[in-house]
Scaffold this active site. Structure first.
Site, PDB file in Angstrom:
ATOM      1  N   TYR A 164       0.824  -1.214   0.000  1.00  0.00           N
ATOM      2  CA  TYR A 164       0.000   0.000   0.000  1.00  0.00           C
ATOM      3  C   TYR A 164       0.857   1.262   0.000  1.00  0.00           C
ATOM      4  O   TYR A 164       0.665   2.169  -0.820  1.00  0.00           O
ATOM      5  CB  TYR A 164      -0.907  -0.019   1.229  1.00  0.00           C
ATOM      6  CG  TYR A 164      -1.725   1.242   1.434  1.00  0.00           C
ATOM      7  CD1 TYR A 164      -2.797   1.529   0.609  1.00  0.00           C
ATOM      8  CD2 TYR A 164      -1.432   2.136   2.471  1.00  0.00           C
ATOM      9  CE1 TYR A 164      -3.560   2.673   0.797  1.00  0.00           C
ATOM     10  CE2 TYR A 164      -2.181   3.270   2.670  1.00  0.00           C
ATOM     11  CZ  TYR A 164      -3.252   3.537   1.836  1.00  0.00           C
ATOM     12  OH  TYR A 164      -4.002   4.671   2.022  1.00  0.00           O
ATOM     13  N   LYS A 168       1.345   4.147  -2.952  1.00  0.00           N
ATOM     14  CA  LYS A 168       1.026   5.576  -2.802  1.00  0.00           C
ATOM     15  C   LYS A 168       2.268   6.440  -3.046  1.00  0.00           C
ATOM     16  O   LYS A 168       2.146   7.578  -3.514  1.00  0.00           O
ATOM     17  CB  LYS A 168       0.446   5.839  -1.409  1.00  0.00           C
ATOM     18  CG  LYS A 168      -0.928   5.197  -1.173  1.00  0.00           C
ATOM     19  CD  LYS A 168      -2.012   5.779  -2.055  1.00  0.00           C
ATOM     20  CE  LYS A 168      -3.408   5.322  -1.607  1.00  0.00           C
ATOM     21  NZ  LYS A 168      -4.495   5.897  -2.429  1.00  0.00           N
TER      22      LYS A 168
HETATM   23  P1  NAP Z   1     -13.118   3.194   1.689  1.00  0.00           P
HETATM   24  O1  NAP Z   1     -14.205   3.667   2.567  1.00  0.00           O
HETATM   25  O2  NAP Z   1     -12.772   1.746   1.682  1.00  0.00           O
HETATM   26  O3  NAP Z   1     -13.439   3.699   0.198  1.00  0.00           O
HETATM   27  C1  NAP Z   1     -12.649   3.293  -0.869  1.00  0.00           C
HETATM   28  C2  NAP Z   1     -13.417   3.581  -2.138  1.00  0.00           C
HETATM   29  O4  NAP Z   1     -12.623   3.147  -3.255  1.00  0.00           O
HETATM   30  C3  NAP Z   1     -14.741   2.787  -2.209  1.00  0.00           C
HETATM   31  O5  NAP Z   1     -15.719   3.564  -2.837  1.00  0.00           O
HETATM   32  C4  NAP Z   1     -14.356   1.616  -3.087  1.00  0.00           C
HETATM   33  O6  NAP Z   1     -15.458   1.030  -3.780  1.00  0.00           O
HETATM   34  C5  NAP Z   1     -13.447   2.322  -4.064  1.00  0.00           C
HETATM   35  N1  NAP Z   1     -12.696   1.397  -4.882  1.00  0.00           N
HETATM   36  C6  NAP Z   1     -11.826   0.429  -4.511  1.00  0.00           C
HETATM   37  N2  NAP Z   1     -11.387  -0.225  -5.590  1.00  0.00           N
HETATM   38  C7  NAP Z   1     -11.986   0.340  -6.667  1.00  0.00           C
HETATM   39  C8  NAP Z   1     -11.948   0.110  -8.054  1.00  0.00           C
HETATM   40  N3  NAP Z   1     -11.203  -0.876  -8.588  1.00  0.00           N
HETATM   41  N4  NAP Z   1     -12.676   0.898  -8.865  1.00  0.00           N
HETATM   42  C9  NAP Z   1     -13.437   1.887  -8.362  1.00  0.00           C
HETATM   43  N5  NAP Z   1     -13.544   2.142  -7.061  1.00  0.00           N
HETATM   44  C10 NAP Z   1     -12.822   1.369  -6.228  1.00  0.00           C
HETATM   45  O7  NAP Z   1     -11.741   3.923   2.045  1.00  0.00           O
HETATM   46  P2  NAP Z   1     -11.364   5.476   2.225  1.00  0.00           P
HETATM   47  O8  NAP Z   1     -10.648   5.563   3.506  1.00  0.00           O
HETATM   48  O9  NAP Z   1     -12.525   6.352   1.979  1.00  0.00           O
HETATM   49  O10 NAP Z   1     -10.285   5.630   1.060  1.00  0.00           O
HETATM   50  C11 NAP Z   1     -10.333   6.670   0.080  1.00  0.00           C
HETATM   51  C12 NAP Z   1      -8.902   7.027  -0.288  1.00  0.00           C
HETATM   52  O11 NAP Z   1      -8.248   7.603   0.846  1.00  0.00           O
HETATM   53  C13 NAP Z   1      -8.053   5.826  -0.700  1.00  0.00           C
HETATM   54  O12 NAP Z   1      -7.250   6.165  -1.814  1.00  0.00           O
HETATM   55  C14 NAP Z   1      -7.183   5.581   0.525  1.00  0.00           C
HETATM   56  O13 NAP Z   1      -5.956   4.957   0.206  1.00  0.00           O
HETATM   57  C15 NAP Z   1      -6.989   6.992   1.030  1.00  0.00           C
HETATM   58  N6  NAP Z   1      -6.593   7.075   2.443  1.00  0.00           N
HETATM   59  C16 NAP Z   1      -7.454   6.759   3.429  1.00  0.00           C
HETATM   60  C17 NAP Z   1      -7.044   6.832   4.764  1.00  0.00           C
HETATM   61  C18 NAP Z   1      -7.944   6.485   5.916  1.00  0.00           C
HETATM   62  O14 NAP Z   1      -7.483   6.506   7.067  1.00  0.00           O
HETATM   63  N7  NAP Z   1      -9.219   6.164   5.685  1.00  0.00           N
HETATM   64  C19 NAP Z   1      -5.745   7.257   5.076  1.00  0.00           C
HETATM   65  C20 NAP Z   1      -4.878   7.588   4.038  1.00  0.00           C
HETATM   66  C21 NAP Z   1      -5.321   7.504   2.726  1.00  0.00           C
HETATM   67  P3  NAP Z   1     -16.243  -0.269  -3.183  1.00  0.00           P
HETATM   68  O15 NAP Z   1     -17.225   0.247  -2.170  1.00  0.00           O
HETATM   69  O16 NAP Z   1     -16.893  -0.845  -4.394  1.00  0.00           O
HETATM   70  O17 NAP Z   1     -15.214  -1.186  -2.568  1.00  0.00           O
END
Ligand code: NAP
Length: 244
Positions: A164, A168
């Site tokens: 991961y 990134k």
């Molecule tokens: P999340 O709630 O798991 O949401 C991830 C989203 O990405 C979901 O809508 C998921 O769709 C979608 N996704 C995954 N694979 C996909 C694909 N092949 N095509 C289209 N959509 C896809 O996680 P989140 O925390 O909101 O993450 C959003 C971003 O923030 C990510 O890039 C993550 O790396 C980054 N981030 C998050 C955190 C944190 O603490 N939450 C920290 C640092 C960075 P499905 O519902 O269909 O799975």
């Protein structure tokens, strides 16, 4: 900026849905990217405003092409869709897991960005926001970083989440290269460290994360940058620069 047309990938839940919600609340048209049609429709209903569903699996070339064919004009692309995987450290992670994560977090961003570039080029103020992670900071991972971002956050050097975090870091590199390549055309291309947020991304995020809306506000700020704003920058949700 005037009212814009935006696309947020992975906007059916989590940080992406909050980004879409905040953009729609400011009166912008928002394509809510979702790889599942029903989840996308549900999110659109919750978001309100001029939110529109867009079926988009960033790892599926046909899905990306079909989505791009629906969007003739675009001002803002937020590459938010991402997966974190099982969190194993370097040396213990499977190569297949590296490939799976890179397909979404790296190659998916390249595919979507390139597919929507023609629409973005029609914009007077094209903006691309890539959603990365503070854990991708090489300076922080190596324990060499200084500065206000790290002073306020404890991030011990560790090999965990190797697939991961390296995906990134690749996304960060691509952000700089796209920013350079597109600067003469008026694009602003920046990358966000959203901070740990309460989402479904992984168990740590679900248990210990803060409000996703706070991270989304940081993405919206980058999405609506003025023409004299920065490009090729890595910034935290609160606007603080993050060391590469
Ligand atoms: P999340 O709630 O798991 O949401 C991830 C989203 O990405 C979901 O809508 C998921 O769709 C979608 N996704 C995954 N694979 C996909 C694909 N092949 N095509 C289209 N959509 C896809 O996680 P989140 O925390 O909101 O993450 C959003 C971003 O923030 C990510 O890039 C993550 O790396 C980054 N981030 C998050 C955190 C944190 O603490 N939450 C920290 C640092 C960075 P499905 O519902 O269909 O799975």
């Amino acid at each position: 900026m005037d009212k814009s047309i935006a696309l947020v990938s992975g906007a059916n839940k989590g940080i992406g849905r909050e980004i879409a919600r905040q953009l729609a609340a400011e009166g912008h048209t928002v394509y809510v990217g979702s790889r599942d049609a029903a989840n996308g429709e549900r999110a659109v209903a919750e978001i309100g405003g001029d939110a529109r569903p867009l079926l988009l699996d960033v790892t599926d070339a046909r899905s990306v092409a079909a989505a791009a064919s629906h969007v003739a004009a675009l001002d803002i692309l937020v590459n938010n869709a991402g997966i974190s995987g099982d969190g194993k450290p370097a040396g213990e992670e499977d190569l297949t897991e590296y490939r799976r994560i890179y397909e979404t977090n790296v190659f998916g961003v390249v595919a979507v960005t390139d597919a929507f570039l023609p629409a973005l080029r029609r914009s007077a103020h094209p903006r691309i926001v890539n959603v990365s992670s503070g854990t991708a900071s090489l300076a922080a991972s190596g324990g060499h970083a200084t500065g206000s971002y790290l002073a306020s956050r404890s991030r011990p050097a560790s090999g965990a989440f190797a697939a991961y975090r390296s995906s990134k870091a690749a996304l960060n590199a691509l952000t700089v290269l796209y920013a350079n390549a597109l600067a003469a055309d008026g694009f602003k291309v920046n990358v966000l460290a959203p901070g740990l947020r309460r989402t479904d991304l992984n168990a740590g995020a679900a248990a210990n994360g803060g409000d996703p809306a706070e991270a989304a506000a940081g993405a919206v700020r980058l999405a609506l940058l003025p023409d004299d704003g920065p490009t090729g920058q890595f910034v935290s949700w609160d606007g603080t620069p993050v060391p590469w």
